[in-house]
Write a protein that holds these residues in place. Structure first.
Motif, mmCIF file in Angstrom:
data_model
loop_
_atom_site.group_PDB
_atom_site.id
_atom_site.type_symbol
_atom_site.label_atom_id
_atom_site.label_comp_id
_atom_site.label_asym_id
_atom_site.label_seq_id
_atom_site.Cartn_x
_atom_site.Cartn_y
_atom_site.Cartn_z
ATOM 1 N N HIS A 28 3.552 -1.257 4.092
ATOM 2 C CA HIS A 28 3.260 0.417 3.879
ATOM 3 C C HIS A 28 4.174 1.223 3.417
ATOM 4 C CE1 HIS A 28 1.305 4.249 5.583
ATOM 5 N NE2 HIS A 28 1.051 4.127 4.472
ATOM 6 N N ALA A 42 -4.943 4.900 0.386
ATOM 7 C CA ALA A 42 -3.863 4.118 1.243
ATOM 8 C C ALA A 42 -4.606 3.580 2.664
ATOM 9 C CB ALA A 42 -2.908 4.901 1.638
ATOM 10 N N MET A 71 -5.153 -0.284 3.548
ATOM 11 C CA MET A 71 -4.634 -0.832 4.769
ATOM 12 C C MET A 71 -5.521 -1.671 5.514
ATOM 13 S SD MET A 71 -1.852 -0.975 6.756
ATOM 14 C CE MET A 71 -0.728 0.411 6.290
ATOM 15 N N VAL A 75 0.735 -1.246 -0.040
ATOM 16 C CA VAL A 75 0.042 -0.019 0.060
ATOM 17 C C VAL A 75 0.991 1.223 -0.033
ATOM 18 C CG1 VAL A 75 -1.723 1.272 1.409
ATOM 19 C CG2 VAL A 75 -1.848 -1.280 1.262
ATOM 20 N N GLN A 125 4.896 4.938 3.106
ATOM 21 C CA GLN A 125 3.911 5.991 3.386
ATOM 22 C C GLN A 125 4.526 7.117 2.612
ATOM 23 O OE1 GLN A 125 3.988 7.142 7.538
ATOM 24 N NE2 GLN A 125 2.930 9.100 7.101
#
Length: 193
Positions: free
Chosen positions: A78, A62, A66, A53, A80
């Motif tokens: 993840h 996102a 998640m 993600v 970010q």
């Protein structure tokens, strides 16, 4: 705070549209509406998936990806903020099978010549996917079905398209969604059932 007259509406929350074309709007959602979408996606899966993600969890794509991964009991990696090739190399080692990504993120990842052959499904949201970006996605995810969807945290999935969808089409209605185009063609309504 979300106010509602229905005392049985546990799991009600409010989201806000992005406001890219008009003033942002607040939309009342239920947890169950997201769970219904999670379960449709789950029907595409045959085993434990490795979700990748991209993006900050303040962004609907996102956050949705998640929560879907966690709700369905899958592994999740993840990313970010896209900052460096080393961050993307960690994604390659994770061997993702299921990816949530935006067209902008596809273009950024493409600049690092990353290849993720383990990926079988890519869900693209958050903007139009032009032919150049589509080709970039095919280079990154050579074995994946590209699923473009219209919808977001504020609306859930409305339509979804794949490699068989004609260019310029938003695809077909997402499972359990009814779309109605009114006669004057100025208004389209949808309902998730």
């Amino acid at each position: 705070e979300v106010k509602t007259d229905d005392t049985n509406s546990i799991g009600v929350f409010r989201t806000k549209t992005g406001g890219t074309s008009k003033d942002p709007k607040f939309v009342l959602r239920t947890t169950q509406s997201w769970i219904s979408s999670f379960e449709v996606i789950n029907s595409l899966q045959k085993e434990k998936e490795n979700y990748l993600v991209f993006g900050d969890l303040t962004h609907s794509l996102a956050l949705y990806g998640m929560l879907e991964a966690l709700y369905l009991g899958h592994n999740v990696h993840h990313v970010q903020k896209l900052r460096s090739k080393s961050e993307l190399k960690a994604s390659v080692k994770f061997e993702p099978t299921f990816v949530y990504i935006t067209p902008t993120q596809i273009r950024f990842v493409s600049s690092f010549l990353i290849n993720l052959p383990s990926t079988l499904h890519v869900f693209v949201g958050g903007g139009r996917l032009n032919s150049q970006t589509r080709e970039m996605a095919k280079q990154i995810f050579p074995n994946a079905v590209l699923n473009l969807f219209y919808g977001s945290s504020e609306t859930s999935f409305i339509t979804i398209s794949d490699e068989f969808t004609p260019v310029g089409s938003v695809g077909k209605a997402f499972p359990n969604v009814k779309i109605k185009v009114e006669e004057n063609a100025k208004r389209i309504t949808f309902k998730q059932i």
